[in-house]
Design an enzyme around this catalytic site. Structure first.
Site, short mmCIF file in Angstrom:
data_model
loop_
_atom_site.label_atom_id
_atom_site.label_comp_id
_atom_site.label_asym_id
_atom_site.label_seq_id
_atom_site.Cartn_x
_atom_site.Cartn_y
_atom_site.Cartn_z
CG ASP A 195 -1.27 1.47 -3.75
OD1 ASP A 195 -0.05 1.32 -4.01
OD2 ASP A 195 -1.70 1.99 -2.70
CG ASP A 205 -6.14 2.78 0.44
OD1 ASP A 205 -5.15 2.02 0.55
OD2 ASP A 205 -6.79 2.89 -0.61
CG ASP A 249 -1.72 1.20 1.46
OD1 ASP A 249 -2.01 1.88 0.46
OD2 ASP A 249 -2.08 1.47 2.62
CD GLU A 287 -9.57 -20.86 -10.99
OE1 GLU A 287 -9.65 -20.94 -9.76
OE2 GLU A 287 -10.45 -20.31 -11.68
CG ASP A 298 -11.50 -16.43 -12.55
OD1 ASP A 298 -10.87 -16.74 -11.54
OD2 ASP A 298 -12.74 -16.30 -12.59
CG ASN A 352 -3.54 5.15 -1.34
OD1 ASN A 352 -3.48 4.09 -0.71
ND2 ASN A 352 -4.54 5.45 -2.13
C1 GLC Z 1 -11.54 -18.19 -9.46
C2 GLC Z 1 -10.73 -17.30 -8.57
C3 GLC Z 1 -11.47 -17.11 -7.29
C4 GLC Z 1 -12.82 -16.48 -7.61
C5 GLC Z 1 -13.58 -17.31 -8.63
C6 GLC Z 1 -14.76 -16.59 -9.17
O1 GLC Z 1 -11.70 -19.44 -8.88
O2 GLC Z 1 -9.46 -17.82 -8.38
O3 GLC Z 1 -10.75 -16.32 -6.38
O4 GLC Z 1 -13.55 -16.36 -6.43
O5 GLC Z 1 -12.78 -17.64 -9.73
O6 GLC Z 1 -14.37 -15.62 -10.09
CA CA Z 2 -3.70 1.86 -1.27
#
Ligand code: GLC
Ligand code: CA
Length: 588
Positions: free
Chosen positions: A73, A69, A65, A306, A244, A67
């Site tokens: 980032d 918060d 981080d 994935e 994903d 900034n």
């Molecule tokens: C994939 C990601 C996971 C996310 C899911 C839905 O499994 O690795 O973190 O929750 O997709 O997008």
């Molecule tokens: Ca930040």
């Protein structure tokens, strides 16, 4: 079985957080011969970069981080590129940084061609990309194709009326009757996968949270729109994508019920076999089209997948049987199946990747943002650091591309929330207390012993920093030649520089030994081969290697790296390996 089912198996584990014990510094650093050797390895090997890559996953919220918060980032990632280059990684994969309501912390995207202000601006991204290039690091984007956020303009339009042109961009169906969903399909995140929309009186399908409606990949306009999104980022110069949830793009058009399996999951729902909603054959056509998009750009853009397949053999289809698909579908067989340090199981799974994938490069991993950290899954509570070094050795010295997760290299532990009220990840709220969610593996990176572990400067980091940060951090470990971090760095450097580790075939030796995992990385040229030997038990083991059958005459081993008190030079006929020791030796 898909990943989150698999994760539930992990979720039952008792998580112990034992500190990293500092062992005797007995690691041999790469020598000054490294540079010429590396050059030679590169010259001998015109193969694309990803075949030997170490890819490092960054969970941007938790990395750095800048900034104040309490949320990481893009600027923070840019500032840590020096560390990543020094570690030796070839690419970073950023979990989603696009605008998002953050229900699933970025996996619910409301705009694909922009940056969430929480992480910075597009200028910050361009700067990160340019800086990463200077550090010889590629940037891979996380591409979520299965679903959008329910706040994405496409879905807002789609739900507005039954005859909206975008209606068919998502999966809308009639229920079986008043208040009865179209079928028994369940969300991976618990309960029905159908959400009723009162205004248009139909149900929409969501494999994940209700705020993540599934796109309809049978609609050509959806495909075109998503390929255009990919092109937007490829035009910018990203090194490729981590795709994903690629296995869940299609569902059975006839909406047939899933088969019910015995038992219930962590959410209390009956187990289902998922054959109607996971790995439908149509996903392969999409992966081929995505590959064509990636291949239309110069510079070996890579597609990481994935993929939580049931077997290694199932992975073969992800590489593509009717034309190229993914270069690196992830192989979870080694790192995620039963979490046991079982030499026979490791040998069998590494061999399967070697023998059953038609020569494709497997992508091994032990950690990611969806599973408890390997430190706790494989650790026995007493030898966790030595065991972590064994896992690192498997990851980095087998013939594979390697996927790491931030903090793995320093031995970060899983720190699950203690009460339901603390939970951030919604599945932890839905499934509490059986399923505590994924917060435990997403805690802030531990850089040093200062406030917030050097991650931030606020009193409210988005997840608490793990309590062990004063001793488990980058600063402490980089000064310690015996640390896990030093081990990772040394092995990554070795894997780049030593031709046998870089290019050699992977041959199991002493393959009936139930206590030791041993393999030879055979030098493809005239140079020396490398023997890797690991003791998977808490007892001293004396082993004898005869490598003549592999065409190797040498009878001595000179350690390139060793842990746990192995001699630096050994006779291969009599190698003594103390508990959980590792030897990576050049055979001479
Ligand atoms: C994939 C990601 C996971 C996310 C899911 C839905 O499994 O690795 O973190 O929750 O997709 O997008
Ligand atoms: Ca930040």
């Amino acid at each position: 079985m898909s990943k989150h089912k698999r994760r539930l198996i992990l979720a039952g584990l008792a998580i112990t957080s034992i500190g990293l014990s500092i062992t005797e510094p007995d690691l041999i650093f790469p020598t000054s011969q490294e540079a010429p050797a590396r050059q030679a390895a590169q010259e001998a090997n015109p193969a694309p970069w990803w075949k030997h890559a170490v890819i490092y996953e960054i969970y941007p919220r938790s990395f750095q981080d800048t900034n104040g918060d309490g949320i990481g980032d893009l600027q923070g990632i840019s500032e840590r590129l020096g560390y990543l280059q020094d570690l030796g990684v070839n690419a970073i994969w950023l979990s989603p940084i696009y605008p998002s309501p953050q229900v699933d912390f970025g996996y619910d995207i409301s705009k694909y061609e922009a940056i969430d202000p929480m992480y910075g601006t597009m200028a910050d991204f361009d700067n990160l990309l340019a800086e990463a290039q200077k550090h010889d690091i590629r940037v891979l984007m996380d591409m979520v194709l299965n679903h959008t956020s329910d706040q994405h303009p496409w879905f807002i339009e789609s739900r507005s009326s039954r005859d909206n042109p975008k209606r068919d961009w998502y999966i809308w169906r009639d229920g079986k009757g008043p208040g009865i969903s179209p079928n028994n399909w369940q969300s991976l995140f618990g309960h029905s996968a159908w959400q009723y929309d009162p205004s248009t009186q139909q149900w929409y399908y969501h494999k994940f949270y209700p705020q993540q409606p599934d796109l309809n990949w049978r609609n050509p306009e959806v495909r075109k729109a998503m390929y255009d999104v990919c092109r937007f980022w490829l035009d910018k110069g990203v090194g490729g994508f981590r795709l994903d949830a690629i296995e869940t793009l299609f569902e059975d058009t006839r909406l047939r019920d899933e088969k019910i399996l015995p038992g219930r999951n962590a959410y209390g729902d009956p187990n289902e076999d998922e054959s109607r909603t996971v790995d439908l054959p149509e996903i392969h056509e999409v992966m081929r089209e995505l590959r064509q998009v990636a291949d239309s750009y110069p510079g070996d853009r890579v597609l990481v997948g994935e993929t939580y397949t049931r077997t290694t053999h199932d992975l073969l289809s992800m590489y593509g049987l009717d034309g190229p698909e993914l270069q690196l579908p992830m192989d979870t067989q080694v790192g995620f199946i039963d979490n046991k340090l079982d030499a026979g199981a490791f040998r069998q799974r590494i061999s399967a990747a070697e023998n059953d994938l038609d020569g494709h490069v497997p992508l091994f991993l032990f950690d990611n943002h969806d599973n408890p950290r390997s430190w706790d899954r494989y650790g026995d509570g007493m030898h966790n650091e030595a065991i972590a070094k064994i896992l690192a050795t498997v990851l980095l010295t087998t013939r594979s591309a390697a996927l790491m997760y931030y903090g793995e290299e320093i031995g970060m532990v899983t720190t699950p929330p203690k009460t339901r009220a603390e939970v951030q990840d919604p599945i932890g709220k839905i499934g509490w207390p059986k399923e505590k969610g994924r917060d435990g593996e997403r805690t802030p990176m531990q850089w040093d012993g200062s406030k917030d572990a050097g991650f931030s400067t606020t009193d409210h980091t988005w997840l608490p920093v793990a309590p062990n940060y004063p001793t488990i951090n980058v600063q402490v470990e980089s000064r310690n030649p015996g640390s896990l971090l030093t081990w990772y760095k040394a092995l990554i450097a070795l894997r780049r520089s030593h031709p046998a580790l870089h290019l050699g075939s992977n041959i199991m030796v002493n393959a009936t030994d139930p206590n030791m995992l041993s393999y030879l990385r055979k030098n493809p040229g005239n140079g020396p081969s490398v023997l890797v030997a690991m003791n998977f038990t808490a007892h001293l083991r004396i082993v004898s290697y005869d490598l003549k059958a592999q065409g190797i005459e040498g009878a001595t081993g000179k350690a390139l790296a060793q842990n746990g008190g192995v001699a630096k030079a050994v006779e291969l006929s009599h190698v003594a390996l103390p508990p959980f020791a590792v030897l990576v030796a050049e055979v001479q």
